[in-house]
Scaffold this active site. Sequence first.
Site, PDB file in Angstrom:
ATOM      1  N   ASP A 203      -2.966  -0.499   6.571  1.00 52.64           N
ATOM      2  CA  ASP A 203      -1.795  -1.341   6.772  1.00 52.64           C
ATOM      3  C   ASP A 203      -2.088  -2.808   6.436  1.00 52.64           C
ATOM      4  O   ASP A 203      -3.117  -3.357   6.858  1.00 52.64           O
ATOM      5  CB  ASP A 203      -1.368  -1.238   8.244  1.00 52.64           C
ATOM      6  CG  ASP A 203      -0.135  -2.041   8.564  1.00 52.64           C
ATOM      7  OD1 ASP A 203       0.944  -1.646   8.092  1.00 52.64           O
ATOM      8  OD2 ASP A 203      -0.242  -3.056   9.273  1.00 52.64           O
ATOM      9  N   GLU A 264     -19.513   7.852   2.025  1.00 51.09           N
ATOM     10  CA  GLU A 264     -20.456   8.765   2.695  1.00 51.09           C
ATOM     11  C   GLU A 264     -19.865  10.167   2.804  1.00 51.09           C
ATOM     12  O   GLU A 264     -20.584  11.137   3.006  1.00 51.09           O
ATOM     13  CB  GLU A 264     -20.756   8.274   4.136  1.00 51.09           C
ATOM     14  CG  GLU A 264     -21.578   7.003   4.213  1.00 51.09           C
ATOM     15  CD  GLU A 264     -21.553   6.400   5.638  1.00 51.09           C
ATOM     16  OE1 GLU A 264     -21.199   7.113   6.609  1.00 51.09           O
ATOM     17  OE2 GLU A 264     -21.883   5.205   5.748  1.00 51.09           O
TER      18      GLU A 264
HETATM   19  C1  GLC Z   1       3.199  -3.175   7.704  1.00 57.79           C
HETATM   20  C2  GLC Z   1       3.936  -1.968   8.247  1.00 57.79           C
HETATM   21  C3  GLC Z   1       5.034  -2.439   9.143  1.00 57.79           C
HETATM   22  C4  GLC Z   1       4.415  -3.213  10.288  1.00 57.79           C
HETATM   23  C5  GLC Z   1       3.544  -4.358   9.770  1.00 57.79           C
HETATM   24  C6  GLC Z   1       2.688  -4.928  10.849  1.00 57.79           C
HETATM   25  O1  GLC Z   1       3.953  -3.929   6.842  1.00 57.79           O
HETATM   26  O2  GLC Z   1       4.398  -1.166   7.200  1.00 57.79           O
HETATM   27  O3  GLC Z   1       5.819  -1.381   9.623  1.00 57.79           O
HETATM   28  O4  GLC Z   1       5.422  -3.727  11.114  1.00 57.79           O
HETATM   29  O5  GLC Z   1       2.674  -3.925   8.754  1.00 57.79           O
HETATM   30  O6  GLC Z   1       1.657  -4.048  11.194  1.00 57.79           O
END
Ligand code: GLC
Length: 516
Positions: A203, A264
């Site tokens: 993310d 790994e």
């Molecule tokens: C990313 C995710 C989103 C989230 C943000 C903060 O953009 O897709 O849903 O709110 O990160 O983690």
Amino acid sequence: MSNTQMAWWETAVIYQIYPRSYQDSNNDGIGDLPGITSRLDYIAKLGVDAIWISPFFKSPQKDFGYDVSDYRDIHHEYGSLDDFDELLSKAHDLNLKVMIDIVPAHCSDQHAWFVESRQSRDNPKADWFHWVDPQPDGTPPNNWLSFFGGPAWTWEPQRQQYYLHNFLSCQPNLNHANPAVQDAYKDVARFWFDRGVDGFRLDAVHTINADSEPYKNNQPNPDFEPGPYPQQQQPFFRQLHDSAQLNQPPIQIFSESFRSVADEYGDRYLMGELHGDDPIAASQTFTAPGRLHATYNFNLLRWEGLTVEEIKEAIGKAVSAFNGTGRLSFAFSNHDVPRSVSRQMSALGLGTDKQDALQLLLLKLETCLIGSTCIYQGEELALEDVKDIPVQLMQDPWGIEFAPVFPGRDTCRTPMVWRGDASNGGFSKANSTWLPIDQRHLQRAALDEAERPTSVYNEFADFLSWRKQQPAMMQANTMSELSGDDQVIVFDRISDQQTLRCTFDFNSLTATFEEL
Ligand code: GLC
Ligand code: CA
């Protein structure tokens, strides 16, 4: 480029699942892991290669799982680690790879790491986050803003310092320059690889802050134009970020250390979600040798949708940087933007009579591009976006912050429906569901559609099985430049064995393929 044996992820069609809204198994109105497991047959029959499950880790759910309080446990509403193992093993039996969604940039303020760190300036986790003294006038150290509104700094009275958060104030940013944080993160990777996961969607990797001292100010964005949508008008976009707040070179400490763990284990996949002032340049940096395998491309995800010319341009830009590689993943939809078919119907001025044909065309187009493709739950059903959720039922914190002018992200997160005639569309037997179910969706319920031969689901499934037989799609990640008039997109997919001309006609809403 000569054709070599490609890794699974270089051509994968990845089906994204938003666990809270997939299938509820215990009738509390909230989707869960056993619910997903019970629907894996439906996903496998579509012919996708992998699933990506949005976060299901322990979390106060302030940002619906993107605020993790324990990376090695399952949030109680979603089930248990045993439930996850069962999901994984059934997915593998069905030949589906499993990707999970890890949030490396920040955790929840309830995570034990932050609970400890915030207590004093000299505890063992004191340097695990970005702590900064106030300026002499008491204000935060710089002009950085949070993506969800307001300053990126929040005051902590126990330390008499500010901490950094690029999203909600309950999502403090980890300090990835700290080797202890790197090690903790490697352990998280090992924990899930050991269980057998095939990859991670990472993310918001552009928001990882590793050694941001001296926290320079962002510069104003000279090209800022407010745009018609509230989320485009946010002050955040009045700044440039890539020379201060985001995409800083030390982030690669993280991508290299995470990749070394993935290596790994062999055939595993790391796909980073990434944004910034120049996402293509940042993607190239992030996918340099020894770093992430690929990044998730935002070019087709514009909130207001794209004209055909804009789609062509969006694809062309990304392809010119990555042609010949599988180092990118295209998507038209995800859990953060309005659903693709609704966005594109309005951008192209089409009515609901064209809904199925348009959705199928978009699905075919994206799965014919180089690299992997991420499709979002419900795209295979041409589900429409749910714009009219009453403010008192809204759940998305970003939407709530800017309500009523901004509907937020709930519009694409309402529960899946499985049977048109079942209560709550078969999603749950609860009296109410965490977000309302859209009545229009009941006409497009998943299992009903899977039984109807000419449904988008079945047409797309047929297409995916045809795609698997095309050497030009499966043995090389090379395509020609794009051409076609303003309603048509044409390109060739090229391998040693085959050149396949792919034509997407937005007048007739049909895709045709010709072997040259
Ligand atoms: C990313 C995710 C989103 C989230 C943000 C903060 O953009 O897709 O849903 O709110 O990160 O983690
Ligand atoms: Ca449940």
